[in-house]
Write an enzyme that holds these catalytic residues in place. Structure first.
Site, PDB file in Angstrom:
ATOM      1  N   TRP A   1      -3.057   3.273  -5.937  1.00  0.00           N
ATOM      2  CA  TRP A   1      -4.008   4.118  -6.397  1.00  0.00           C
ATOM      3  C   TRP A   1      -4.633   4.656  -7.065  1.00  0.00           C
ATOM      4  O   TRP A   1      -4.845   5.959  -7.267  1.00  0.00           O
ATOM      5  CB  TRP A   1      -4.657   4.801  -4.650  1.00  0.00           C
ATOM      6  CG  TRP A   1      -4.720   4.149  -3.475  1.00  0.00           C
ATOM      7  CD1 TRP A   1      -4.348   3.712  -3.078  1.00  0.00           C
ATOM      8  CD2 TRP A   1      -3.991   5.353  -2.579  1.00  0.00           C
ATOM      9  NE1 TRP A   1      -4.303   2.990  -1.333  1.00  0.00           N
ATOM     10  CE2 TRP A   1      -3.871   3.966  -1.562  1.00  0.00           C
ATOM     11  CE3 TRP A   1      -3.217   6.550  -2.013  1.00  0.00           C
ATOM     12  CZ2 TRP A   1      -3.260   4.604  -0.110  1.00  0.00           C
ATOM     13  CZ3 TRP A   1      -2.269   6.536  -1.193  1.00  0.00           C
ATOM     14  CH2 TRP A   1      -2.470   5.637  -0.166  1.00  0.00           C
TER      15      TRP A   1
ATOM     16  N   ASP B   1      -9.761   3.625  -3.447  1.00  0.00           N
ATOM     17  CA  ASP B   1     -10.844   2.389  -2.777  1.00  0.00           C
ATOM     18  C   ASP B   1     -12.157   2.533  -3.590  1.00  0.00           C
ATOM     19  O   ASP B   1     -13.092   3.316  -3.912  1.00  0.00           O
ATOM     20  CB  ASP B   1     -10.885   2.710  -1.328  1.00  0.00           C
ATOM     21  CG  ASP B   1     -10.130   2.276  -0.788  1.00  0.00           C
ATOM     22  OD1 ASP B   1      -8.489   2.362  -1.240  1.00  0.00           O
ATOM     23  OD2 ASP B   1      -9.625   1.843   0.461  1.00  0.00           O
TER      24      ASP B   1
ATOM     25  N   ASP C   1       0.827  -1.435   0.171  1.00  0.00           N
ATOM     26  CA  ASP C   1       0.062   0.177  -0.090  1.00  0.00           C
ATOM     27  C   ASP C   1       0.802   1.201  -0.008  1.00  0.00           C
ATOM     28  O   ASP C   1       1.775   2.034  -0.257  1.00  0.00           O
ATOM     29  CB  ASP C   1      -0.687  -0.041   0.923  1.00  0.00           C
ATOM     30  CG  ASP C   1      -2.208   0.782   0.977  1.00  0.00           C
ATOM     31  OD1 ASP C   1      -2.334   1.841   0.393  1.00  0.00           O
ATOM     32  OD2 ASP C   1      -3.820   0.289   1.649  1.00  0.00           O
TER      33      ASP C   1
HETATM   34  C1  GLA Z   1      -5.926   1.657   1.421  1.00  0.00           C
HETATM   35  C2  GLA Z   1      -6.066   0.685   0.280  1.00  0.00           C
HETATM   36  C3  GLA Z   1      -7.345  -0.447   0.742  1.00  0.00           C
HETATM   37  C4  GLA Z   1      -7.108  -1.440   1.962  1.00  0.00           C
HETATM   38  C5  GLA Z   1      -6.454  -0.152   2.860  1.00  0.00           C
HETATM   39  C6  GLA Z   1      -6.346  -1.019   4.354  1.00  0.00           C
HETATM   40  O1  GLA Z   1      -6.499   1.691   1.514  1.00  0.00           O
HETATM   41  O2  GLA Z   1      -6.091   0.498  -1.019  1.00  0.00           O
HETATM   42  O3  GLA Z   1      -8.025  -1.264  -0.708  1.00  0.00           O
HETATM   43  O4  GLA Z   1      -6.032  -2.237   1.557  1.00  0.00           O
HETATM   44  O5  GLA Z   1      -5.793   0.645   2.729  1.00  0.00           O
HETATM   45  O6  GLA Z   1      -5.994   0.503   5.791  1.00  0.00           O
END
Ligand code: GLA
Length: 391
Positions: free
Chosen positions: A183, A204, A149
């Site tokens: 992202w 997300d 991440d």
């Molecule tokens: C980010 C990621 C999610 C998830 C969360 C976990 O938002 O994009 O997919 O992994 O972190 O905290």
């Protein structure tokens, strides 16, 4: 006849592909599995993961292709004096090697999550400065998949940070599929094919058709994510995939919307990572997730990501070339009333010819058509057909 823009696009993708790709031998088709985040967030434990492993087998999901069982954020405890990370001792008292062994014994693969910054998004220890120790620790636990991440990374370069973990994994002594999760911030489709097996293209996914219906400001709708995939197609191919985020099938969209979401992700050659409670899913959810003909569109060995062919506002047509000269086509109705959507072979770069049309949700052969096909499409629904030209 001049080739259609879609035919030109397809020829270009097949001829070139990305300049350099990470060749770790993994993810030759988009990865499939289950991930804990969408349903359970931080409420993960070894009991939950063991139950999910059993449920993947009992529900038939494993046999339909869902191979990876991935724990997302919040499994981490503390680092020891040697810098090695350990799992939360209360939630994972038997340790990760034992849990991986439980998962492997059921014919599944095992995945974990970390972050390129000093902390994960849920403020657990991240991997910054500990890339080698973490990669070695994961390998010693028999981990098969790492999602990485991008929280707490101010001032860091994404290609450099992800490159450091790619290199650490390459020296860990075990093949570990590498999932990049930044992202879409620094256009990973331009650099990530040589770094990871997949890369998130957006923020997300929420349990919402469109952004305005999403409960959390951090999440975005299925349709918003879909729109952001246009133009990224040529970065994808065997071993390296665009990732429009995990599935929300079974988490609260309508059954029609779930089928639409699943169909579109299959057409986009997206990773298919279920994110619902598969221990207690409805028959409709199970049928959606295990429709093998739809899964085959996602897993097609040609590995060409599908493309939007036409956009008439609420009505869209998408197509994905398949191995052997077939084509998957989605008629998408984003509107609130049923509509009849038509498309002609010409739009796919095909001249008039007999083509067998099969509806993959009705599981029905609709017969040969010569130059066009049309179907009534429910609000927020799709008709997904497989077209096979006669020889
Ligand atoms: C980010 C990621 C999610 C998830 C969360 C976990 O938002 O994009 O997919 O992994 O972190 O905290």
């Amino acid at each position: 006849m001049r080739p259609s823009p879609f035919a030109v696009f397809t020829a270009a993708v097949l001829a070139c592909g990305p300049a350099r790709a990470l060749e770790n031998g993994l993810a030759r088709t988009p990865p499939m599995g289950w991930n804990s985040w969408n349903k359970f967030q931080c409420d993960v434990s070894e009991t939950l993961i063991e139950q999910m492993a059993d449920a993947l087998v009992a529900t038939g999901l494993r046999d339909a292709g869902y191979a990876y069982l991935d724990i997302d954020d919040c499994w981490q405890g503390a680092r020891d004096s040697g810098g090695f990370i350990h799992p939360d001792p209360v939630r994972f008292p038997s340790g990760m090697k034992a849990l991986a062994s439980y998962v492997h014994a059921r014919g599944l693969k095992f995945g974990l999550y970390s972050d390129a910054g000093a902390q994960t998004c849920a403020k657990r220890p991240g991997s910054r400065g500990f890339e080698q120790a973490d990669a070695r620790q994961y390998a010693s636990w028999d981990v098969d998949y790492l999602k990485y991440d991008w929280c707490y990374t101010d001032g860091m370069s994404a290609p450099a940070a992800y490159g450091a973990m790619r290199d650490a994994l390459a020296h860990a002594g075990r093949p570990i599929l590498f999932s990049i999760c930044e992202w879409g911030k620094s256009q990973p489709w331009t650099w990530a094919p040589s770094v990871g097996n997949l890369w998130r293209t957006t923020g997300d996914i929420g349990i919402c058709w469109e952004k305005k219906a999403c409960k959390s400001e951090w999440t975005t709708g299925v349709m918003n994510i879909l729109d952001l995939q246009v133009g990224l197609e040529d970065a994808a191919g065997p071993g390296h995939w665009n990732d429009p985020d995990m599935l929300q099938v079974g988490n609260g969209l309508s059954d029609t919307e779930d089928r639409t979401h699943f169909s579109l992700w299959a057409l986009l050659s997206a990773p298919l990572l279920a994110g619902n409670d598969i221990r207690s899913m409805s028959a409709a959810t199970r049928e959606t997730l295990t429709n093998r003909e739809v899964i085959a569109i996602d897993q097609d060995p040609l590995g060409v990501q599908g493309h939007k062919v036409r956009d008439d506002g609420a009505e869209e047509v998408w197509a994905k070339p398949l191995a052997g000269g077939a084509m998957a086509v989605i008629l998408l109705n984003r509107g609130e009333a049923p509509v009849r959507i038509r498309f002609a072979w010409m739009e796919l770069g095909w001249s008039a010819r007999p083509v067998a049309v099969r509806d993959l949700w009705r599981r029905a052969d609709l017969g040969p058509f010569r130059e066009a096909f049309s179907a009534e499409v429910a609000p927020h629904g799709v008709v997904l057909v497989r077209l096979t030209p006669s020889r």
